[in-house]
Design a protein around this motif. Structure first.
Motif, mmCIF file in Angstrom:
data_model
loop_
_atom_site.group_PDB
_atom_site.id
_atom_site.type_symbol
_atom_site.label_atom_id
_atom_site.label_comp_id
_atom_site.label_asym_id
_atom_site.label_seq_id
_atom_site.Cartn_x
_atom_site.Cartn_y
_atom_site.Cartn_z
ATOM 1 N N GLN A 65 0.845 -1.207 0.000
ATOM 2 C CA GLN A 65 0.000 0.000 0.000
ATOM 3 C C GLN A 65 0.876 1.251 0.000
ATOM 4 O O GLN A 65 0.592 2.219 -0.714
ATOM 5 N N HIS A 66 1.924 1.195 0.806
ATOM 6 C CA HIS A 66 2.863 2.321 0.892
ATOM 7 C C HIS A 66 3.420 2.639 -0.501
ATOM 8 O O HIS A 66 3.351 3.779 -0.975
ATOM 9 N N LYS A 67 3.932 1.601 -1.162
ATOM 10 C CA LYS A 67 4.531 1.789 -2.495
ATOM 11 C C LYS A 67 3.509 2.334 -3.479
ATOM 12 O O LYS A 67 3.778 3.239 -4.249
ATOM 13 N N SER A 68 2.309 1.748 -3.428
ATOM 14 C CA SER A 68 1.277 2.138 -4.379
ATOM 15 C C SER A 68 0.836 3.599 -4.140
ATOM 16 O O SER A 68 0.654 4.370 -5.092
ATOM 17 N N LEU A 69 0.706 4.008 -2.884
ATOM 18 C CA LEU A 69 0.304 5.398 -2.601
ATOM 19 C C LEU A 69 1.383 6.376 -3.062
ATOM 20 O O LEU A 69 1.082 7.426 -3.641
ATOM 21 N N MET A 70 2.637 6.013 -2.836
ATOM 22 C CA MET A 70 3.736 6.906 -3.213
ATOM 23 C C MET A 70 3.879 7.028 -4.732
ATOM 24 O O MET A 70 4.373 8.031 -5.230
ATOM 25 N N SER A 71 3.446 5.982 -5.458
ATOM 26 C CA SER A 71 3.598 6.067 -6.917
ATOM 27 C C SER A 71 2.293 6.458 -7.608
ATOM 28 O O SER A 71 2.179 6.376 -8.827
ATOM 29 N N THR A 72 1.315 6.925 -6.831
ATOM 30 C CA THR A 72 0.054 7.385 -7.418
ATOM 31 C C THR A 72 0.334 8.482 -8.450
ATOM 32 O O THR A 72 1.159 9.375 -8.213
ATOM 33 N N GLU A 73 -0.385 8.387 -9.561
ATOM 34 C CA GLU A 73 -0.243 9.378 -10.636
ATOM 35 C C GLU A 73 -0.573 10.778 -10.091
ATOM 36 O O GLU A 73 -1.509 10.930 -9.301
ATOM 37 N N LEU A 74 0.196 11.772 -10.525
ATOM 38 C CA LEU A 74 -0.061 13.138 -10.051
ATOM 39 C C LEU A 74 -1.449 13.604 -10.487
ATOM 40 O O LEU A 74 -1.825 13.435 -11.644
ATOM 41 N N ILE A 75 -2.175 14.181 -9.553
ATOM 42 C CA ILE A 75 -3.458 14.812 -9.889
ATOM 43 C C ILE A 75 -3.645 16.002 -8.954
ATOM 44 O O ILE A 75 -3.282 15.925 -7.771
ATOM 45 N N CYS A 76 -4.170 17.085 -9.500
ATOM 46 C CA CYS A 76 -4.359 18.289 -8.698
ATOM 47 C C CYS A 76 -5.300 17.974 -7.523
ATOM 48 O O CYS A 76 -6.241 17.195 -7.669
ATOM 49 N N ASN A 77 -5.058 18.582 -6.395
ATOM 50 C CA ASN A 77 -5.920 18.349 -5.225
ATOM 51 C C ASN A 77 -7.133 19.277 -5.220
ATOM 52 O O ASN A 77 -7.970 19.193 -4.336
ATOM 53 N N GLN A 78 -7.223 20.168 -6.246
ATOM 54 C CA GLN A 78 -8.337 21.113 -6.259
ATOM 55 C C GLN A 78 -9.184 21.021 -7.526
ATOM 56 O O GLN A 78 -10.188 21.710 -7.665
ATOM 57 N N CYS A 79 -8.761 20.203 -8.497
ATOM 58 C CA CYS A 79 -9.549 19.977 -9.715
ATOM 59 C C CYS A 79 -9.091 18.660 -10.330
ATOM 60 O O CYS A 79 -8.334 17.922 -9.701
ATOM 61 N N THR A 80 -9.516 18.365 -11.541
ATOM 62 C CA THR A 80 -9.205 17.043 -12.110
ATOM 63 C C THR A 80 -7.944 17.046 -12.991
ATOM 64 O O THR A 80 -7.639 16.043 -13.637
ATOM 65 N N PHE A 81 -7.231 18.166 -13.015
ATOM 66 C CA PHE A 81 -6.046 18.286 -13.873
ATOM 67 C C PHE A 81 -4.974 17.259 -13.488
ATOM 68 O O PHE A 81 -4.669 17.086 -12.308
ATOM 69 N N LYS A 82 -4.437 16.605 -14.540
ATOM 70 C CA LYS A 82 -3.365 15.627 -14.311
ATOM 71 C C LYS A 82 -2.068 16.137 -14.914
ATOM 72 O O LYS A 82 -1.846 15.996 -16.123
ATOM 73 N N PRO A 83 -1.216 16.748 -14.121
ATOM 74 C CA PRO A 83 0.031 17.290 -14.666
ATOM 75 C C PRO A 83 0.999 16.193 -15.054
ATOM 76 O O PRO A 83 0.953 15.083 -14.513
ATOM 77 N N LYS A 84 1.902 16.542 -15.986
ATOM 78 C CA LYS A 84 2.893 15.555 -16.447
ATOM 79 C C LYS A 84 4.007 15.379 -15.422
ATOM 80 O O LYS A 84 4.616 14.325 -15.317
ATOM 81 N N ASN A 85 4.291 16.454 -14.698
ATOM 82 C CA ASN A 85 5.418 16.399 -13.754
ATOM 83 C C ASN A 85 5.217 17.455 -12.661
ATOM 84 O O ASN A 85 4.275 18.247 -12.709
ATOM 85 N N MET A 86 6.140 17.491 -11.713
ATOM 86 C CA MET A 86 6.010 18.416 -10.583
ATOM 87 C C MET A 86 6.082 19.890 -11.013
ATOM 88 O O MET A 86 5.265 20.687 -10.540
#
Ligand code: AMP
Ligand code: ZN
Length: 194
Positions: free
Chosen positions: A161-182
């Motif tokens: 679970q730890h590994k899976s949570l840490m590798s979760t795909e980036l997604i904005c915490n305020q909308c549905t935008f999925k950025p490519k990188n930090m």
């Protein structure tokens, strides 16, 4: 290479005795520059590497290592954490604050994060930073209190679970935008500032 990777002891700040980096919060708990409020049992400090515009840590003076050491006897202590969180919310009415604990904390001494949802900070750099506050790796204060009241403790997450949570795909915490990188995420977060 970082001190952490090299396993070097960090200076304790107020004493000459060297401390392992994971004990760094103990120095900040005694540092007037870090302290925001103290009660008999608890201290509120500023996070030294804030991951948002507002980022505090709430810690007990009692030597409790993490949420996994909490039992029913700590309910009143945790309720006091909640009251201090309420005071911080009153102090920062203009911001939206969340309170919670990391499922696998890196620093010793139980500490509750109180953090604003903007997530705008130069210290927010990595996907691990992001996912540690925006996925289920961040266990909300109310869930910890409920876990202790109803089950007498908090259940640990598995390594998977730890590994899976840490590798979760980036997604904005305020909308549905999925950025490519930090860098793209950090730029995007600015669009949410009112
Ligand atoms: P964690 O153990 O993952 O829940 O997070 C530890 C938190 O402590 C992070 O948000 C760090 O930025 C913060 N931190 C690390 N060292 C210090 C320090 N010496 N004083 C205050 N905050 C710190
Ligand atoms: Zn967004």
């Amino acid at each position: 290479m970082s001190k952490r990777k090299l396993g070097i002891m960090a200076g304790s700040g107020t004493t000459k005795q060297p401390r392992h980096w994971s004990l760094g919060l103990l120095g900040s708990m005694e540092d007037p520059e870090s302290i925001v409020k103290k009660t008999e049992n608890i201290v509120v400090i500023r996070d030294k590497y804030p991951k948002a515009k507002i980022h505090y840590l709430i810690l007990p003076y009692e030597d409790i290592n993490s949420i996994y050491k909490l039992t029913e006897k700590h309910i009143s202590l945790l309720e006091e954490f909640g009251r201090l969180y309420g005071e911080l919310k009153d102090k920062h009415k203009e911001s939206s604050l969340r309170a919670g604990f990391h499922a696998v904390p890196s620093m010793q001494r139980l500490h509750m994060h109180v953090i604003s949802t903007d997530m705008i900070s130069p210290c927010l750099k990595t996907k691990v930073h992001w996912n540690s506050f925006t996925t289920n790796y961040f266990i909300p204060y109310q869930d910890v209190l409920k876990g202790i009241k109803e089950n007498g403790g908090v259940k640990k997450i598995s390594n998977e679970q730890h590994k899976s949570l840490m590798s979760t795909e980036l997604i904005c915490n305020q909308c549905t935008f999925k950025p490519k990188n930090m860098p793209q995420l950090k730029e995007h977060l600015l669009t949410h500032v009112k």
